[in-house]
Design an enzyme around this catalytic site. Sequence first.
Site, short mmCIF file in Angstrom:
data_model
loop_
_atom_site.label_atom_id
_atom_site.label_comp_id
_atom_site.label_asym_id
_atom_site.label_seq_id
_atom_site.Cartn_x
_atom_site.Cartn_y
_atom_site.Cartn_z
N THR A 161 -30.86 72.73 8.14
CA THR A 161 -29.63 72.23 8.76
C THR A 161 -29.90 70.97 9.57
O THR A 161 -29.80 70.95 10.78
CB THR A 161 -28.99 73.31 9.61
OG1 THR A 161 -29.15 74.54 8.94
CG2 THR A 161 -27.53 73.06 9.81
N THR A 196 -26.23 60.58 13.65
CA THR A 196 -24.79 60.72 13.86
C THR A 196 -24.54 60.97 15.35
O THR A 196 -24.42 60.03 16.12
CB THR A 196 -24.20 61.84 12.98
OG1 THR A 196 -25.01 63.02 13.10
CG2 THR A 196 -24.14 61.42 11.53
#
Length: 382
Positions: A177, A143
């Site tokens: 994460t 991303t």
Amino acid sequence: MYFPKGFQSSALAAGIKPSGKTDLACVVSSVPCAWAFAGTRSTTAAACVTRNRELYTEGGAVRALVVNAGVANAATGQQGARDNLDMADALAGVLNTRTHEVLTASTGIIGHLLPMDSLLSGLEHLSDDLGTEVPPFATAIMTTDTRPKTASVTLSTGAVIVGTAKGSGMIHPDMATMFAFVFSDAQVDQGALRAAFLASVNRTFNAVTVDGDTSTNDMAIVLANGQAGEVPLPEFLAALEGVMRDLARQIAADGEGATKLLTVRVSGAASEAEALAAARTCCVSPLLKSAVHGNDPNWGRVIMAVGRSGAGVSIEAMTVSVQGVPVFAGKPLGYDASAVSAAMKADEVIFEVALGVGEAQGEAWGCDLSGEYVVINSEYTT
């Protein structure tokens, strides 16, 4: 870099990312895999995490993983859960396997439904160009990453472990994460793999922090298909953790706006958990991260962070070093601040801290805090 024996991958642009870059990818094994999984402990976890966790509890083998980037499919209710299942079901149909053998992963903007027409159309063609090269998959899952993240190792038997990861922002230790996917052609017992995996996660992916924010979607998965035969379990687990450690450091170094990797090594702790807590608290401190960005050897910020971490400390026995230069040993030490500041103008800044209460140790990784981090995250959806 190539996937291990028996694994193939494909990636394409399905129109999920506005940029038009590749955003849909899969990895498929020729045979069912032993696997281990760890997903974010966020109470607002996305549909992909929830479903993968359910499949993990059921204990069955899996054969494939499908990942989309650009839309997180988190906070999307029952429709999001249905869309996530449809994504798995569609790839299962293309690969002629069963839906429960397909794991899913989504990353991107929270609160948006998947563009199912584009996604399903892309899935129809995902098996058209299956290959063994890792970079297309590693790139498609990104991303805000500035570069793909891969790592590999060859074991004494010839078996291979290959890992890929994505992660740049919304990174903080709460397993896990980020996305981290590891593949191996080694034959390994699933029970033994699962028994060891979480401890390795705690020492690697849970020791990474960029900004203190834990995501809704993220996970770590290892798949082993056994096509290269048996490997001594201790060797396999040590090599697996090495690959995971390499990926964790790459994630920290590529933190949003980062200009340098921050490493904090803690020793002399009462337990490994306390050592890791102290190291992670230092790495997430905005004050210490800002000092690292400015090449400021302000070791008082280390003392502050360790003190609030919950780890036991003997301040009289505690020591702190910056880039190998002792700056504190129960009391302030004389040192050349200009020389230490110059030493901090490096790709990696290392703080070494001894707590003085035990023998345990731990290490964590983060990055400096720059103005670019604010720019990236103030414009993320616009």
